[in-house]
Design an enzyme around this catalytic site. Structure first.
Site, PDB file in Angstrom:
ATOM      1  N   SER A  63     -19.190  20.608  -3.990  1.00 49.37           N
ATOM      2  CA  SER A  63     -18.328  19.529  -3.494  1.00 49.37           C
ATOM      3  C   SER A  63     -16.894  19.710  -3.962  1.00 49.37           C
ATOM      4  O   SER A  63     -15.988  19.109  -3.408  1.00 49.37           O
ATOM      5  CB  SER A  63     -18.788  18.181  -4.049  1.00 49.37           C
ATOM      6  N   HIS A 119     -20.604  23.123   3.159  1.00 49.51           N
ATOM      7  CA  HIS A 119     -20.664  21.826   2.470  1.00 49.51           C
ATOM      8  C   HIS A 119     -21.365  20.787   3.351  1.00 49.51           C
ATOM      9  O   HIS A 119     -20.780  20.252   4.293  1.00 49.51           O
ATOM     10  CB  HIS A 119     -19.236  21.375   2.124  1.00 49.51           C
ATOM     11  N   GLU A 159     -18.818  20.990   6.401  1.00 53.01           N
ATOM     12  CA  GLU A 159     -17.491  21.598   6.231  1.00 53.01           C
ATOM     13  C   GLU A 159     -17.697  23.081   5.916  1.00 53.01           C
ATOM     14  O   GLU A 159     -18.407  23.418   4.955  1.00 53.01           O
ATOM     15  CB  GLU A 159     -16.737  20.933   5.070  1.00 53.01           C
ATOM     16  N   ASN A 217     -13.898  14.722   1.065  1.00 50.71           N
ATOM     17  CA  ASN A 217     -13.812  14.063  -0.240  1.00 50.71           C
ATOM     18  C   ASN A 217     -12.377  13.768  -0.647  1.00 50.71           C
ATOM     19  O   ASN A 217     -12.114  12.805  -1.378  1.00 50.71           O
ATOM     20  CB  ASN A 217     -14.496  14.910  -1.316  1.00 50.71           C
TER      21      ASN A 217
HETATM   22  N1  LIG Z   1     -25.627  14.859  -3.995  1.00 54.35           N
HETATM   23  C1  LIG Z   1     -24.626  14.816  -3.114  1.00 54.35           C
HETATM   24  O1  LIG Z   1     -24.304  13.757  -2.557  1.00 54.35           O
HETATM   25  C2  LIG Z   1     -23.895  16.079  -2.756  1.00 54.35           C
HETATM   26  C3  LIG Z   1     -23.212  16.144  -1.529  1.00 54.35           C
HETATM   27  C4  LIG Z   1     -22.565  17.343  -1.174  1.00 54.35           C
HETATM   28  C5  LIG Z   1     -22.591  18.426  -2.051  1.00 54.35           C
HETATM   29  N2  LIG Z   1     -23.245  18.305  -3.248  1.00 54.35           N
HETATM   30  C6  LIG Z   1     -23.262  19.483  -4.130  1.00 54.35           C
HETATM   31  O2  LIG Z   1     -24.542  20.102  -4.002  1.00 54.35           O
HETATM   32  C7  LIG Z   1     -24.900  20.735  -5.237  1.00 54.35           C
HETATM   33  C8  LIG Z   1     -26.244  20.214  -5.682  1.00 54.35           C
HETATM   34  O3  LIG Z   1     -26.161  18.819  -5.847  1.00 54.35           O
HETATM   35  P1  LIG Z   1     -27.493  17.924  -5.893  1.00 54.35           P
HETATM   36  O4  LIG Z   1     -27.029  16.514  -5.732  1.00 54.35           O
HETATM   37  O5  LIG Z   1     -28.535  18.472  -4.973  1.00 54.35           O
HETATM   38  O6  LIG Z   1     -27.968  18.174  -7.411  1.00 54.35           O
HETATM   39  P2  LIG Z   1     -29.422  17.954  -8.043  1.00 54.35           P
HETATM   40  O7  LIG Z   1     -29.188  17.741  -9.477  1.00 54.35           O
HETATM   41  O8  LIG Z   1     -30.212  16.968  -7.247  1.00 54.35           O
HETATM   42  O9  LIG Z   1     -30.119  19.387  -7.810  1.00 54.35           O
HETATM   43  C9  LIG Z   1     -29.659  20.555  -8.438  1.00 54.35           C
HETATM   44  C10 LIG Z   1     -30.855  21.462  -8.615  1.00 54.35           C
HETATM   45  O10 LIG Z   1     -30.378  22.743  -9.072  1.00 54.35           O
HETATM   46  C11 LIG Z   1     -31.344  23.233  -9.976  1.00 54.35           C
HETATM   47  N3  LIG Z   1     -30.759  24.298 -10.781  1.00 54.35           N
HETATM   48  C12 LIG Z   1     -29.922  24.182 -11.850  1.00 54.35           C
HETATM   49  N4  LIG Z   1     -29.620  25.409 -12.318  1.00 54.35           N
HETATM   50  C13 LIG Z   1     -30.271  26.298 -11.538  1.00 54.35           C
HETATM   51  C14 LIG Z   1     -30.378  27.713 -11.542  1.00 54.35           C
HETATM   52  N5  LIG Z   1     -29.722  28.460 -12.443  1.00 54.35           N
HETATM   53  N6  LIG Z   1     -31.148  28.316 -10.596  1.00 54.35           N
HETATM   54  C15 LIG Z   1     -31.813  27.564  -9.671  1.00 54.35           C
HETATM   55  N7  LIG Z   1     -31.758  26.208  -9.638  1.00 54.35           N
HETATM   56  C16 LIG Z   1     -31.002  25.594 -10.563  1.00 54.35           C
HETATM   57  C17 LIG Z   1     -31.756  22.001 -10.774  1.00 54.35           C
HETATM   58  O11 LIG Z   1     -32.995  22.229 -11.452  1.00 54.35           O
HETATM   59  C18 LIG Z   1     -31.855  20.959  -9.666  1.00 54.35           C
HETATM   60  O12 LIG Z   1     -33.152  20.903  -9.100  1.00 54.35           O
HETATM   61  C19 LIG Z   1     -23.746  20.445  -6.201  1.00 54.35           C
HETATM   62  O13 LIG Z   1     -22.852  21.523  -6.181  1.00 54.35           O
HETATM   63  C20 LIG Z   1     -23.094  19.193  -5.598  1.00 54.35           C
HETATM   64  O14 LIG Z   1     -21.737  19.082  -5.938  1.00 54.35           O
HETATM   65  C21 LIG Z   1     -23.919  17.177  -3.616  1.00 54.35           C
END
Ligand SMILES: NC(=O)c1ccc[n+]([C@@H]2O[C@H](COP(=O)([O-])OP(=O)(O)OC[C@H]3O[C@@H](n4cnc5c(N)ncnc54)[C@H](O)[C@@H]3O)[C@@H](O)[C@H]2O)c1
Length: 285
Positions: free
Chosen positions: A120, A141, A153, A191
């Site tokens: 993000s 994204h 995006e 964002n």
């Molecule tokens: N949640 C949102 O609203 C949203 C929206 C757009 C983008 N994002 C982006 O998406 C990404 C993930 O966010 P999320 O909300 O799904 O997070 P989350 O915490 O729900 O999931 C992240 C996952 O990554 C895993 N992980 C951590 N280190 C790892 C590794 N080395 N190898 C494999 N897996 C690993 C964790 O165990 C976890 O299951 C982030 O970069 C976030 O900024 C999130």
């Protein structure tokens, strides 16, 4: 354009599970990766629940649910991605962890594979610098919840080439999404606009302009927003909103992005929104 048949999704959390669901539903083979078998299974369970929700709404047949599900395999093994033509990273928002993940992916995939991050807020150009083919690296994204929101995006880093952008746009369309290409600037487009609006709504509450409930009503009734900015902040997570404001403030060096002190206080107090049960509104369990 690069032909994509197999997609690796790294990180089986909120976003990774959603991406795996829409990718498998679009006909791609999907390898979903996390760090432990339990986390992988948790992600697969989320996909199952997401597909079942669509069946319950008569938006998906049970045959299509089963076909999508059969295209997903889960693993803790990054080398199992060696046949992926596209790898989408969706691990936690940490530059160091994402860099380590991409360094490992870079060692196993073919030099023709395209690598994408769902970050993000982290610079795509900076992430691309740690792989051997930065021209085949871009941001992809998605928005939460992935199966529902149509926008992707497509973030072009300094070295991203046209084939990579066109291929990612095609994959996004195949997933039923609308891709929009944006430059690699802090907050990208959505964002950068959305989160400062939320931040301003928090300043307005702190200034006593109106209550949180009324600020949300103002924006729903007066600006045709489906959801008020404070309810949206609760949904996104106040910690996530604060993190994005801090990135905008630091990377642009402009005080117009200063996080509202009330936002900082609420995060410090653990009032994070829906996930903690209390934010600007209260939630049942
Ligand atoms: N949640 C949102 O609203 C949203 C929206 C757009 C983008 N994002 C982006 O998406 C990404 C993930 O966010 P999320 O909300 O799904 O997070 P989350 O915490 O729900 O999931 C992240 C996952 O990554 C895993 N992980 C951590 N280190 C790892 C590794 N080395 N190898 C494999 N897996 C690993 C964790 O165990 C976890 O299951 C982030 O970069 C976030 O900024 C999130």
């Amino acid at each position: 354009m690069t032909t994509i048949s197999t997609i690796g999704v790294i990180g089986a959390g909120t976003m990774g599970a959603g991406i795996a669901q829409v990718a498998a539903s679009a006909g791609y083979q999907v390898a979903l990766i996390d760090t432990t078998d339990e986390l992988v299974q948790h992600g697969v369970d989320k996909v199952d629940a997401g597909l079942q929700r669509l069946v319950d709404k008569n938006a998906l047949t049970t045959n299509d649910r089963d076909a999508a599900r059969s295209r997903i395999s889960g693993s803790v093994d990054v080398p199992s991605l060696r046949n992926a033509n596209l790898v989408i990273e969706a691990v936690i928002e940490s530059l160091d962890i994402k860099r380590a993940v991409f360094a490992e992916v870079d060692r196993v995939v073919s030099k023709c594979a395209i690598l994408a991050s769902n970050t993000s807020s982290i610079s795509i150009t900076a992430l691309a610098a740690c792989v051997s083919h930065p021209e085949r690296f871009a941001g992809m994204h998605f928005f939460n919840p992935v199966p529902v929101l149509p926008l992707v995006e497509v973030v072009c880093g300094l070295q991203t080439d046209d084939d990579t952008v066109v291929t990612i746009q095609k994959v996004a369309r195949t997933m039923g999404k609308t891709p929009i290409a944006v430059a690699d600037m802090p907050g990208f487009a959505a964002n950068r606009i959305l989160v400062p609006m939320i931040n301003e709504a928090i300043f307005a509450v702190a200034d006593g302009v109106a209550s949180a409930v009324d600020i949300d009503e103002v924006m729903k009734l007066g600006a045709s927003h489906q959801m008020g900015p404070l309810a949206l902040a609760d949904l996104i997570g106040l910690d996530v909103c604060l993190h994005i404001m801090e990135v905008l403030h630091q990377d642009f060096g402009d005080d117009k992005y200063r996080p509202a002190p009330l936002l900082r206080q609420m995060v410090a107090a653990g009032l994070l929104g829906r996930k903690s049960g209390i934010g600007f509104h209260q939630y049942d369990s």
